[in-house]
Scaffold this active site. Structure first.
Site, mmCIF file in Angstrom:
data_model
loop_
_atom_site.group_PDB
_atom_site.id
_atom_site.type_symbol
_atom_site.label_atom_id
_atom_site.label_comp_id
_atom_site.label_asym_id
_atom_site.label_seq_id
_atom_site.Cartn_x
_atom_site.Cartn_y
_atom_site.Cartn_z
ATOM 1 N N SER A 263 8.997 76.352 6.457
ATOM 2 C CA SER A 263 9.706 75.484 4.574
ATOM 3 C C SER A 263 9.174 75.723 3.850
ATOM 4 O O SER A 263 9.331 75.989 3.058
ATOM 5 C CB SER A 263 8.894 73.853 4.909
ATOM 6 O OG SER A 263 7.626 73.998 5.023
ATOM 7 N N LYS B 67 -1.900 80.098 5.243
ATOM 8 C CA LYS B 67 -1.201 80.000 6.078
ATOM 9 C C LYS B 67 -1.783 81.590 5.952
ATOM 10 O O LYS B 67 -1.228 82.319 7.035
ATOM 11 C CB LYS B 67 0.477 80.114 6.245
ATOM 12 C CG LYS B 67 0.630 78.743 5.732
ATOM 13 C CD LYS B 67 1.575 78.764 7.882
ATOM 14 C CE LYS B 67 1.546 77.292 7.930
ATOM 15 N NZ LYS B 67 1.915 76.796 9.193
#
Length: 384
Positions: free
Chosen positions: A113, A81
């Site tokens: 999350s 990410k």
């Protein structure tokens, strides 16, 4: 985020440009092999192993698969990410309105999350930008702690994407912060796709020098490159980015999802011809609990840059996770092994490889997306 209309076109060339932008900030993660897992993937399952599965009674597939693992668990913040987060910020810094309207001081906000949360928190800190992160209360404790450790303001919400987005909207209203979505934006997709470029080059170099699979591959394959890549799919930012990185290369791309409680939304939508807009699942692959986004869907399905979608059960994900821990000695999270689980256990995928690849088999890139896992959760998972 920058206005999507100002983003570069969704092409392989744009992924290459994204890599130039973010190379100073990311790790070029290693690509590893494991002969035992490749042999296991190339061994037909027994009829007994297929009992109780959708493939019971079928003749087991006999594919030849040589696995190459792109280890994004060694990436900064422990997951891929960071690539999209840095690319999004680098693109935003080039937007005049961001500078002229005090965007840096107002900050950035996202909902995640855990892995995108950590990524944006770190990327924002390195750019001296405030970050507001909306996280579900059920997020893994290590991911929450890491996000706070990077200096972000954490706001808790419910676990569904609708609840996360509502909480993020409140933060935007209160602060004027700019939203950096976790996956549904061209800049995120292009950033994530950079891992696909690295994987292609790393495998080609390995095969051109001395293949670790010399005993498993026909001579004609020893100096080639990847035949295919399989990657996990949650919101689809990384899967679509990898697909863009393989555009016009001849490398096929496949997506992998958990089937538990409808988490296989992209798989179901792909074969039904319509994107599924909501998901409510508590699959152990917690990074894959979100529905595929509009922009990723346009690449995955509408442009058909992903050749197929496959899903696996919780039991199969846990089995693949155990193999990686015991045989590869790597710390990965459940979401990271969903692609491996497909290669090992999904007979539809395995039969397709057998048919398409024949005796020569495939060199298959498998994306290990991250390694941010709670030891307590692992203990519970393997306690029985």
């Amino acid at each position: 985020m920058a206005d999507p209309s100002t983003s570069p076109p969704l092409t392989r060339a744009s992924v290459q440009e994204a890599l130039k932008l973010i190379e100073p900030y990311i790790h070029k993660t290693p690509v590893l092999t494991n002969t035992m897992l490749s042999k296991l993937a190339s061994t037909p399952r027994t009829p007994a192993e297929l009992e109780g599965t959708p493939w019971a009674g079928r003749t087991p597939a006999k594919p030849v698969i040589r696995l190459w693992f792109k280890c994004e668990n060694f990436q900064r913040i422990g997951a891929f990410k960071i690539r999209g987060a840095f690319h999004a910020i680098e693109r935003l810094k080039r937007e005049p309105a961001w500078t002229d309207n005090g965007g840096r001081e107002k900050g950035l906000v996202t909902h995640s999350s855990g892995n995108h949360a950590q990524a944006l928190a770190l990327a924002a800190r390195e750019n001296n930008i405030p970050a507001y992160i909306v996280m579900p209360t059920i997020s893994a404790a290590p991911k929450i702690a890491a996000t706070k450790g990077y200096g972000a303001h954490v706001i808790f919400s419910g676990s569904t994407s609708v609840e996360r987005e509502a909480a993020a909207a409140k933060v935007i209203q209160a602060t004027g912060a700019r939203l950096v979505p976790p996956y549904d934006h061209p800049d995120i997709m292009l950033g994530q796709g950079t891992l696909g470029l690295e994987l292609q080059d790393q495998v080609s170099s390995a095969l051109a020098s001395s293949s670790p699979y010399s005993s498993l591959a026909p001579a004609s394959q020893l100096h080639a490159g990847l035949n295919a890549i399989i990657a996990p799919c949650g919101g689809g930012g990384m899967l679509s980015g990898v697909a863009l990185s393989c555009e016009a290369t001849g490398i096929r791309v496949f997506g992998a999802e958990p089937s538990y409680e409808g988490a296989d939304d992209c798989t179901r939508g792909y074969y039904a011809g319509k994107r599924i807009e909501s998901v409510k699942s508590l699959t152990i692959a917690d990074g894959l609990r979100t529905p595929v986004g509009v922009y990723p869907w346009s690449v995955i399905y509408e442009r058909r840059l992903v050749s197929g979608m496959y899903s696996v059960s919780e039991t199969q994900i846990a089995a693949a996770l155990r193999l990686v821990y015991e045989r590869c000695k790597l710390v990965v999270e459940p979401s990271a092994v969903v692609g491996l689980a497909v290669a090992l256990y999904n007979e539809d995928f395995r039969a397709m490889v057998e048919k398409e690849a024949g005796d020569e088999g495939w060199d298959l890139g498998v994306v290990f997306s991250g390694g941010n896992v709670s030891l307590e959760a692992l203990g519970k998972l393997f306690s029985s």
